[in-house]
Motif scaffolding. Sequence first.
Motif, PDB file in Angstrom:
ATOM      1  N   GLY A 235      11.816  24.254  -8.115  1.00  0.00           N
ATOM      2  CA  GLY A 235      11.956  24.028  -6.493  1.00  0.00           C
ATOM      3  C   GLY A 235      11.136  24.661  -5.813  1.00  0.00           C
ATOM      4  O   GLY A 235      10.364  24.353  -5.551  1.00  0.00           O
ATOM      5  N   ILE A 236      12.580  25.889  -5.764  1.00  0.00           N
ATOM      6  CA  ILE A 236      11.552  26.928  -5.528  1.00  0.00           C
ATOM      7  C   ILE A 236      10.586  27.416  -5.419  1.00  0.00           C
ATOM      8  O   ILE A 236       9.532  28.352  -5.151  1.00  0.00           O
ATOM      9  N   VAL A 237      10.139  27.856  -7.198  1.00  0.00           N
ATOM     10  CA  VAL A 237       8.798  28.155  -7.211  1.00  0.00           C
ATOM     11  C   VAL A 237       7.704  26.760  -7.080  1.00  0.00           C
ATOM     12  O   VAL A 237       6.764  27.263  -6.627  1.00  0.00           O
ATOM     13  N   THR A 238       7.682  25.611  -7.383  1.00  0.00           N
ATOM     14  CA  THR A 238       7.163  24.662  -6.688  1.00  0.00           C
ATOM     15  C   THR A 238       6.347  25.340  -5.289  1.00  0.00           C
ATOM     16  O   THR A 238       5.082  25.312  -4.883  1.00  0.00           O
ATOM     17  N   TYR A 239       7.377  25.501  -4.711  1.00  0.00           N
ATOM     18  CA  TYR A 239       7.586  25.190  -3.386  1.00  0.00           C
ATOM     19  C   TYR A 239       5.973  26.605  -3.210  1.00  0.00           C
ATOM     20  O   TYR A 239       4.442  26.919  -2.420  1.00  0.00           O
ATOM     21  N   ASN A 240       6.037  28.029  -4.037  1.00  0.00           N
ATOM     22  CA  ASN A 240       6.173  29.007  -3.453  1.00  0.00           C
ATOM     23  C   ASN A 240       4.710  29.046  -3.993  1.00  0.00           C
ATOM     24  O   ASN A 240       3.148  29.400  -3.154  1.00  0.00           O
TER      25      ASN A 240
END
Length: 651
Positions: free
Chosen positions: A164-169
Amino acid sequence: MIKNYFTYFSHKFASKWLVLGIDLLLVLSAFFIAYVIRFNFTLNFDLDQFLIQLPVLFIVSTLSFFIVGSFKSVIRHTGFTDVMNLFKSISLTSLILVALVLINRNTGSFPGFTIPLSIIVMYTLISFVVLSASRLLFKMSYQYCKSIYMSSKNILIYGAGDSGIVTYNALVNNDKTIFKVLAFIDDNSRKNGKSINGVPILSKDKITKTYIETHAIKEIIIASQAVDSSHLIKLLDSLIDLDIKITKVPPIEKWINGELSTSQIKQFQIEDLLGREPIKIDNPNLLNEFSGETVIVTGAAGSIGSELVKQLAYFDVRKLILVDQAESALYDVQQELKQNSKVDFVAIVADIRDGLRIDNIFQEHKPTMVFHAAAYKHVPLMEKSPYEAIKINVYGTKLLADTASRYNVKKFVFVSTDKAVNPTSVMGATKRMSEMYISCLQKESKTKFITTRFGNVLGSNGSVIPLFKKQIEKGGPLTLTHKDITRYFMTIPEAAQLVLEAGTMGKGGEIFIFDMGESVKIYDLAVNMIKLSGLRFPEDIDIKITGLRPGEKLYEELLANGENTLSTYHKKILISNTRELDYDTVKAEIEELCITNRFQNNNIVLKMKNLIPEYKSNNSDYERFDKKVQIYKKAKALTQNDNTNKTYMNL
């Protein structure tokens, strides 16, 4: 005009030398500010000494920037790593300056050169703040201009883990569209109420129609790979009336060079909503089973065949022989193998009905295993062409099996279908006849003949999913033969894995059936596909009921009348206990049927019905023969003479 200029320059990147020049200018300015602060915000310091120190600082800073490489980052995408690189550069500069000052004090190599240590400490803090702030200010200005001059989209991310964090970035760093991530959704209650980069983490219960409408959410991206499909189905149902898309992030192993880009975020597929756990095979025996083997795959260009080839290529097989009569499709599989695998293989265009050609292939390549996936499979088409169905599905299988037996192949794995169970169509009956012939052959052969039987494969050529996708792209309606029709489904990789596993555990003569969970109602599947496309049913796209096609069943079955199952060491694979056959009679009748004249469709179907007692046509012209076959069987039971046979032929 301003928008056009911004759009143009938003795809450009500043030269790293320009960034280096600005950074050097800022650190020299920070050095001057440190002096001003040190002398109580006045210029009462030795200007000559300052001008001597400035070139030294310039050289040392340049060296530090080159060693760390902090000037090479893309400023608009500045992140934590970039800030850390700035800190390393400034720290290295300060350490070198301190070392030079201390060495000069002890050696006196450069009389009159010194820098107060307090100046160096202040310079370190000020330069780090100035460099970091300059990057942050540029990034904020860029984001502000994007929000004014570029289109934006409000997004929710399902999954607040690493993915999810990678997707956000990946979203916030996208140059073409502004993605405003308003919240993360996570099933872990311990994360609820917290935030990531200022974005709140919410429970799925908070994502209501009101929330979606109030915040103008346009898309929900499924970042977690472990989200329960039942939760997603409930989420879809709750958002049915809203204009919202649901997309997904691919597994990490499919990211390009280990990095995620927004172009990889795709529409959520219906196969992700089967309502059951994906079938996984984790059997180390597979490695030993195929190691050093020469394997033939027929129908290698088809949906199942090509996936079998792809998975077999991961094993240490000696050689793969790909056989198919579809030249273009076989070429595509050949090119994919060349690009993605180092396995030794050969692609052969051949018809499995050509006995001399098949014999030549076996003679030249000496295969030790055969996976037979070549077949005609479309029920309505085969209902109109029984002769063609017999020639490919029965005669082709017979010829291939006979050749495998003659060359003492270790294993022959036949890919059948649940339509062979209590068949209602010509296609299903031909597959059942192939199963029967293989069972007969097992009695007299050293080759281990194994049959695998499973239901519909999602995404395979001609299956309902690609058809629905095309119809949705054209604006509908989706065509469905019956509102209550149900089917068992599995994905292409699942089907291929189970075929390989069954081939490994088979000892010869078994019919393996696969546990595919609950059957799926096609009407519900069609409605979910419409929802997943971000459309409304029936306002945007409707569903049209067309009526059952010739030979089509309302419900598929995995076991025929009189069959039951035995368990295996894999909970998803069972062995069917089939009824006993009169092997000599059955084998002889199948061989006779294979040489039937192509213009005798009625005669072909009658013989098939006589050979397969459970074969009862449905919604087909051949239903009229079912009663006649029953009459013949009763007559045959009463009188075994030539007149009965003549009566049968005249029916």
